[in-house]
Design a protein around this motif. Structure first.
Motif, mmCIF file in Angstrom:
data_model
loop_
_atom_site.group_PDB
_atom_site.id
_atom_site.type_symbol
_atom_site.label_atom_id
_atom_site.label_comp_id
_atom_site.label_asym_id
_atom_site.label_seq_id
_atom_site.Cartn_x
_atom_site.Cartn_y
_atom_site.Cartn_z
ATOM 1 N N THR A 194 0.835 -1.200 0.000
ATOM 2 C CA THR A 194 0.000 0.000 0.000
ATOM 3 C C THR A 194 0.872 1.252 0.000
ATOM 4 O OG1 THR A 194 -0.095 0.100 2.411
ATOM 5 C CG2 THR A 194 -1.857 -1.146 1.287
ATOM 6 N N SER A 195 0.286 2.357 -0.432
ATOM 7 C CA SER A 195 1.033 3.615 -0.445
ATOM 8 C C SER A 195 1.443 4.020 0.972
ATOM 9 C CB SER A 195 0.193 4.720 -1.097
ATOM 10 O OG SER A 195 -1.052 4.849 -0.442
ATOM 11 N N GLU A 224 -6.832 -1.294 -1.666
ATOM 12 C CA GLU A 224 -6.452 0.081 -1.977
ATOM 13 C C GLU A 224 -6.657 0.284 -3.465
ATOM 14 O OE1 GLU A 224 -2.952 2.556 -0.325
ATOM 15 O OE2 GLU A 224 -2.225 1.727 -2.232
ATOM 16 N N GLN A 225 -7.447 1.279 -3.830
ATOM 17 C CA GLN A 225 -7.770 1.587 -5.221
ATOM 18 C C GLN A 225 -8.264 0.353 -5.971
ATOM 19 O OE1 GLN A 225 -4.230 3.466 -6.750
ATOM 20 N NE2 GLN A 225 -4.686 5.389 -5.703
#
Length: 195
Positions: free
Chosen positions: A96-97, A177-178
């Motif tokens: 994840t970012s 995520e996204q």
């Protein structure tokens, strides 16, 4: 990068032919409750050898596939020309970012890297080994827990095992995520090689 991909493809063919001709390979066996069973230290990789995936070839809707790709990427590389951080940089594509910076700066390095380089390894290949341990988290709709265990084989340009093999277990915590499952946290254990 096409040279590295070609070496990996050639290694898969060499390993498959070697196993067919010799009629033997390594399999995951039973082990202790918290670690995979280590394989023979300098044996020929099994026919279930795994190549390092690219993000384009991963099923992002499958948390198991993402954890496996993450682990396989962590244990990839060419000790002859790369550093210990190169596999970590590649594996960061699966996190994840919010975890990326922490992961890149603090992920455990492969302590055997210099030994593998001195033994003449130009590639790391890996086979899955059976994980015999407790599940470390209960899945929810938004968070999944997966384990990937691998035996890493350092190999020369011809695909011959060189140096010591090691087993590793990776514990992935994944979140969406996204629209994709990504690794939001991980830990890993090094399993000592067999003598």
């Amino acid at each position: 990068m096409s040279g590295a991909g070609g070496r990996r493809a050639a290694l898969v063919v060499v390993a498959a032919v070697t196993v067919v001709v010799s009629g033997c390979g390594l399999g995951g066996g039973g082990g202790s409750s918290s670690s995979p069973t280590p394989g023979k230290s300098t044996g020929v990789p099994s026919p279930s050898i795994v190549s390092t995936p690219t993000p384009d070839h991963v099923d992002w809707n499958n948390p198991t596939a993402v954890c496996n790709a993450f682990a396989d990427t962590l244990f990839s590389g060419d000790p002859d020309v790369e550093t210990q951080t190169d596999p970590i940089t590649r594996a960061a594509k699966f996190v994840t970012s919010g975890y990326r910076d922490t992961f890149v700066s603090s992920a455990p390095r492969l302590a055997q890297w210099d030994d593998w380089d001195q033994a003449g390894a130009t590639q790391l290949v890996h086979t899955p080994v059976r994980y015999v341990g407790d599940k470390f988290g209960k899945d929810t709709r938004t968070r999944k827990y997966r384990v990937a265990s691998r035996r890493v084989y350092p190999a020369d340009p011809q695909g011959n095992p060189v140096g010591q093999t090691y087993g590793f277990v990776v514990y992935c915590t994944l979140v969406r995520e996204q629209g994709h499952w990504r690794v939001a946290d991980h830990s890993q254990d090094n399993v000592d090689p067999q003598p």
